[in-house]
Design a protein around this motif. Structure first.
Motif, PDB file in Angstrom:
ATOM      1  N   GLN A   5      33.724  31.544  52.275  1.00  0.00           N
ATOM      2  CA  GLN A   5      33.241  32.383  51.186  1.00  0.00           C
ATOM      3  C   GLN A   5      33.300  31.631  49.857  1.00  0.00           C
ATOM      4  OE1 GLN A   5      35.506  35.935  50.255  1.00  0.00           O
ATOM      5  NE2 GLN A   5      33.669  36.937  49.455  1.00  0.00           N
ATOM      6  N   SER A   6      34.359  30.861  49.626  1.00  0.00           N
ATOM      7  CA  SER A   6      34.482  30.107  48.376  1.00  0.00           C
ATOM      8  C   SER A   6      33.354  29.085  48.224  1.00  0.00           C
ATOM      9  CB  SER A   6      35.832  29.393  48.303  1.00  0.00           C
ATOM     10  OG  SER A   6      36.866  30.328  48.147  1.00  0.00           O
ATOM     11  N   GLU A   7      33.003  28.420  49.308  1.00  0.00           N
ATOM     12  CA  GLU A   7      31.901  27.449  49.249  1.00  0.00           C
ATOM     13  C   GLU A   7      30.572  28.153  48.961  1.00  0.00           C
ATOM     14  OE1 GLU A   7      32.364  25.651  53.073  1.00  0.00           O
ATOM     15  OE2 GLU A   7      33.566  23.985  52.269  1.00  0.00           O
ATOM     16  N   ARG A   8      30.345  29.295  49.613  1.00  0.00           N
ATOM     17  CA  ARG A   8      29.103  30.050  49.370  1.00  0.00           C
ATOM     18  C   ARG A   8      29.056  30.531  47.917  1.00  0.00           C
ATOM     19  NH1 ARG A   8      30.458  32.214  54.439  1.00  0.00           N
ATOM     20  NH2 ARG A   8      31.222  34.109  53.457  1.00  0.00           N
ATOM     21  N   LEU A   9      30.191  31.026  47.419  1.00  0.00           N
ATOM     22  CA  LEU A   9      30.246  31.483  46.029  1.00  0.00           C
ATOM     23  C   LEU A   9      30.003  30.325  45.056  1.00  0.00           C
ATOM     24  CD1 LEU A   9      33.235  33.966  46.257  1.00  0.00           C
ATOM     25  CD2 LEU A   9      30.864  34.547  45.667  1.00  0.00           C
ATOM     26  N   ARG A  10      30.582  29.173  45.345  1.00  0.00           N
ATOM     27  CA  ARG A  10      30.381  28.005  44.483  1.00  0.00           C
ATOM     28  C   ARG A  10      28.896  27.634  44.435  1.00  0.00           C
ATOM     29  NH1 ARG A  10      32.992  24.086  41.810  1.00  0.00           N
ATOM     30  NH2 ARG A  10      35.043  24.822  42.408  1.00  0.00           N
ATOM     31  N   GLU A  26      36.964  26.130  39.177  1.00  0.00           N
ATOM     32  CA  GLU A  26      37.690  26.719  40.292  1.00  0.00           C
ATOM     33  C   GLU A  26      37.153  28.106  40.609  1.00  0.00           C
ATOM     34  OE1 GLU A  26      42.251  28.273  40.938  1.00  0.00           O
ATOM     35  OE2 GLU A  26      41.908  26.615  39.546  1.00  0.00           O
ATOM     36  N   ILE A  27      37.191  28.442  41.886  1.00  0.00           N
ATOM     37  CA  ILE A  27      36.873  29.792  42.359  1.00  0.00           C
ATOM     38  C   ILE A  27      37.986  30.205  43.310  1.00  0.00           C
ATOM     39  CG2 ILE A  27      35.357  31.166  43.823  1.00  0.00           C
ATOM     40  CD1 ILE A  27      33.016  29.601  42.872  1.00  0.00           C
ATOM     41  N   ALA A  28      38.492  31.418  43.122  1.00  0.00           N
ATOM     42  CA  ALA A  28      39.515  31.934  44.030  1.00  0.00           C
ATOM     43  C   ALA A  28      39.253  33.411  44.270  1.00  0.00           C
ATOM     44  CB  ALA A  28      40.903  31.737  43.435  1.00  0.00           C
ATOM     45  N   VAL A  29      39.347  33.803  45.517  1.00  0.00           N
ATOM     46  CA  VAL A  29      39.234  35.213  45.883  1.00  0.00           C
ATOM     47  C   VAL A  29      40.599  35.645  46.406  1.00  0.00           C
ATOM     48  CG1 VAL A  29      38.074  36.931  47.314  1.00  0.00           C
ATOM     49  CG2 VAL A  29      36.798  34.940  46.499  1.00  0.00           C
ATOM     50  N   ASP A  30      41.209  36.595  45.702  1.00  0.00           N
ATOM     51  CA  ASP A  30      42.534  37.075  46.074  1.00  0.00           C
ATOM     52  C   ASP A  30      42.479  38.565  46.362  1.00  0.00           C
ATOM     53  OD1 ASP A  30      43.859  34.550  45.557  1.00  0.00           O
ATOM     54  OD2 ASP A  30      43.626  35.011  43.419  1.00  0.00           O
ATOM     55  N   SER A  31      43.361  39.017  47.250  1.00  0.00           N
ATOM     56  CA  SER A  31      43.496  40.450  47.525  1.00  0.00           C
ATOM     57  C   SER A  31      44.653  40.985  46.718  1.00  0.00           C
ATOM     58  CB  SER A  31      43.753  40.697  49.007  1.00  0.00           C
ATOM     59  OG  SER A  31      42.609  40.335  49.747  1.00  0.00           O
ATOM     60  N   LYS A  35      42.045  46.103  46.649  1.00  0.00           N
ATOM     61  CA  LYS A  35      40.954  45.484  45.891  1.00  0.00           C
ATOM     62  C   LYS A  35      41.003  43.972  46.011  1.00  0.00           C
ATOM     63  CE  LYS A  35      39.915  48.760  42.263  1.00  0.00           C
ATOM     64  NZ  LYS A  35      39.702  48.890  40.831  1.00  0.00           N
ATOM     65  N   ARG A  36      39.876  43.380  45.760  1.00  0.00           N
ATOM     66  CA  ARG A  36      39.789  41.922  45.717  1.00  0.00           C
ATOM     67  C   ARG A  36      39.495  41.504  44.287  1.00  0.00           C
ATOM     68  NH1 ARG A  36      35.209  40.568  49.130  1.00  0.00           N
ATOM     69  NH2 ARG A  36      34.552  42.592  48.428  1.00  0.00           N
ATOM     70  N   VAL A  37      39.985  40.318  43.933  1.00  0.00           N
ATOM     71  CA  VAL A  37      39.751  39.759  42.607  1.00  0.00           C
ATOM     72  C   VAL A  37      39.090  38.396  42.792  1.00  0.00           C
ATOM     73  CG1 VAL A  37      40.810  38.966  40.465  1.00  0.00           C
ATOM     74  CG2 VAL A  37      41.766  40.947  41.645  1.00  0.00           C
ATOM     75  N   LEU A  38      37.937  38.228  42.149  1.00  0.00           N
ATOM     76  CA  LEU A  38      37.244  36.944  42.131  1.00  0.00           C
ATOM     77  C   LEU A  38      37.563  36.292  40.793  1.00  0.00           C
ATOM     78  CD1 LEU A  38      35.254  34.752  43.025  1.00  0.00           C
ATOM     79  CD2 LEU A  38      33.388  36.229  42.208  1.00  0.00           C
ATOM     80  N   ARG A  39      38.335  35.204  40.848  1.00  0.00           N
ATOM     81  CA  ARG A  39      38.696  34.462  39.635  1.00  0.00           C
ATOM     82  C   ARG A  39      37.834  33.219  39.551  1.00  0.00           C
ATOM     83  NH1 ARG A  39      43.630  36.515  41.379  1.00  0.00           N
ATOM     84  NH2 ARG A  39      44.568  37.890  39.827  1.00  0.00           N
ATOM     85  N   VAL A  40      37.153  33.083  38.419  1.00  0.00           N
ATOM     86  CA  VAL A  40      36.285  31.937  38.170  1.00  0.00           C
ATOM     87  C   VAL A  40      36.808  31.226  36.934  1.00  0.00           C
ATOM     88  CG1 VAL A  40      33.926  31.204  37.657  1.00  0.00           C
ATOM     89  CG2 VAL A  40      34.315  33.167  39.169  1.00  0.00           C
ATOM     90  N   VAL A  41      37.108  29.933  37.072  1.00  0.00           N
ATOM     91  CA  VAL A  41      37.619  29.135  35.968  1.00  0.00           C
ATOM     92  C   VAL A  41      36.513  28.174  35.520  1.00  0.00           C
ATOM     93  CG1 VAL A  41      39.390  27.479  35.238  1.00  0.00           C
ATOM     94  CG2 VAL A  41      39.969  29.318  36.837  1.00  0.00           C
ATOM     95  N   GLU A  74      34.957  46.872  46.923  1.00  0.00           N
ATOM     96  CA  GLU A  74      35.119  46.707  45.481  1.00  0.00           C
ATOM     97  C   GLU A  74      35.805  45.389  45.178  1.00  0.00           C
ATOM     98  OE1 GLU A  74      36.943  49.804  43.216  1.00  0.00           O
ATOM     99  OE2 GLU A  74      36.111  51.343  44.533  1.00  0.00           O
ATOM    100  N   TYR A  75      35.487  44.839  44.029  1.00  0.00           N
ATOM    101  CA  TYR A  75      36.162  43.631  43.561  1.00  0.00           C
ATOM    102  C   TYR A  75      36.105  43.613  42.044  1.00  0.00           C
ATOM    103  CZ  TYR A  75      31.601  41.583  42.597  1.00  0.00           C
ATOM    104  OH  TYR A  75      30.358  41.342  42.098  1.00  0.00           O
ATOM    105  N   THR A  76      36.978  42.810  41.466  1.00  0.00           N
ATOM    106  CA  THR A  76      37.007  42.602  40.021  1.00  0.00           C
ATOM    107  C   THR A  76      36.682  41.143  39.757  1.00  0.00           C
ATOM    108  OG1 THR A  76      38.717  44.281  39.763  1.00  0.00           O
ATOM    109  CG2 THR A  76      38.460  42.711  37.957  1.00  0.00           C
ATOM    110  N   LEU A  77      35.802  40.903  38.791  1.00  0.00           N
ATOM    111  CA  LEU A  77      35.445  39.546  38.391  1.00  0.00           C
ATOM    112  C   LEU A  77      36.248  39.171  37.154  1.00  0.00           C
ATOM    113  CD1 LEU A  77      33.643  36.980  38.436  1.00  0.00           C
ATOM    114  CD2 LEU A  77      31.966  38.277  37.098  1.00  0.00           C
ATOM    115  N   GLU A  78      36.975  38.057  37.229  1.00  0.00           N
ATOM    116  CA  GLU A  78      37.702  37.529  36.085  1.00  0.00           C
ATOM    117  C   GLU A  78      37.206  36.118  35.804  1.00  0.00           C
ATOM    118  OE1 GLU A  78      41.938  39.805  37.015  1.00  0.00           O
ATOM    119  OE2 GLU A  78      41.893  37.619  36.878  1.00  0.00           O
ATOM    120  N   VAL A  79      36.738  35.900  34.578  1.00  0.00           N
ATOM    121  CA  VAL A  79      36.254  34.577  34.181  1.00  0.00           C
ATOM    122  C   VAL A  79      37.142  34.088  33.046  1.00  0.00           C
ATOM    123  CG1 VAL A  79      34.305  33.258  33.273  1.00  0.00           C
ATOM    124  CG2 VAL A  79      33.890  35.161  34.849  1.00  0.00           C
TER     125      VAL A  79
END
Length: 178
Positions: A5-10, A26-31, A35-41, A74-79
């Motif tokens: 999933q991280s490679e597809r998201l990248r 960086e991309i990280a998907v955490d639970s 809920k899931r959190v997608l962190r994008v740096v 559901e997920y939360t996007l954090e940039v």
């Protein structure tokens, strides 16, 4: 084709980040609970201010909404940006840290704390602070000699003129002059 999933998201998000003049670090998907959190740096040579982060966040959110890259739940996007004590893992990170103090874990063992002076394709030129009143010394490290490196936070650092150096103070002065 990517499998994780991280490679597809990248693959999906990197062009959008690049279009904003930023690097996808960086991309990280955490639970977190259910809920899931997608962190994008993200970062760039000139840094990333809040407006740029907000712009890239809106672009990423829109792209994620039109695809099923995050699945149905559901997920939360954090940039955000890498932060003050960012790890240095690529040449561009060292370039961006020029002038900053860094802690190096050496492949031969041991640690070194030094200021990054210059960076080229093979390694970094450093200034190792003097101990007990001694003058600083120069040192060269090839990238293959560095196991890990991380920027160090400095408070009240003095610049070459002997005055205190604080990035926040410089930004404040620029705002006052504007």
């Amino acid at each position: 084709m990517s499998t994780t999933q991280s490679e597809r998201l990248r693959e999906l998000l990197e062009p959008l980040v690049g279009a904003q003049g930023l690097d996808l670090e960086e991309i990280a998907v955490d639970s977190v609970g259910r809920k899931r959190v997608l962190r994008v740096v993200v970062d760039s040579d000139s840094g990333a201010d809040l407006d740029r982060i907000a712009d890239v966040s809106r672009a990423l959110s829109a792209k994620l909404d039109e695809t099923d890259a995050m699945g149905e739940g559901e997920y939360t996007l954090e940039v955000g940006t890498p932060g003050a004590e960012r790890p240095l893992t690529e040449r561009r990170h060292y370039v961006r840290a020029t002038g900053r103090l860094a802690k190096f874990q050496l492949t031969a063992g041991g640690e070194l704390v030094a200021r990054i002076l210059t960076v080229d394709d093979e390694g970094v030129d450093l200034e190792v602070p003097g101990v007990k009143g001694r003058k600083p010394t120069a040192r060269r490290l090839a990238f293959e000699e560095i196991a890990k490196a991380r920027v160090q936070v400095e408070f009240g650092r003095k610049d070459d003129s002997g005055s205190k150096h604080d990035k926040h103070d410089e930004d404040f002065k620029e705002e006052e002059e504007a």
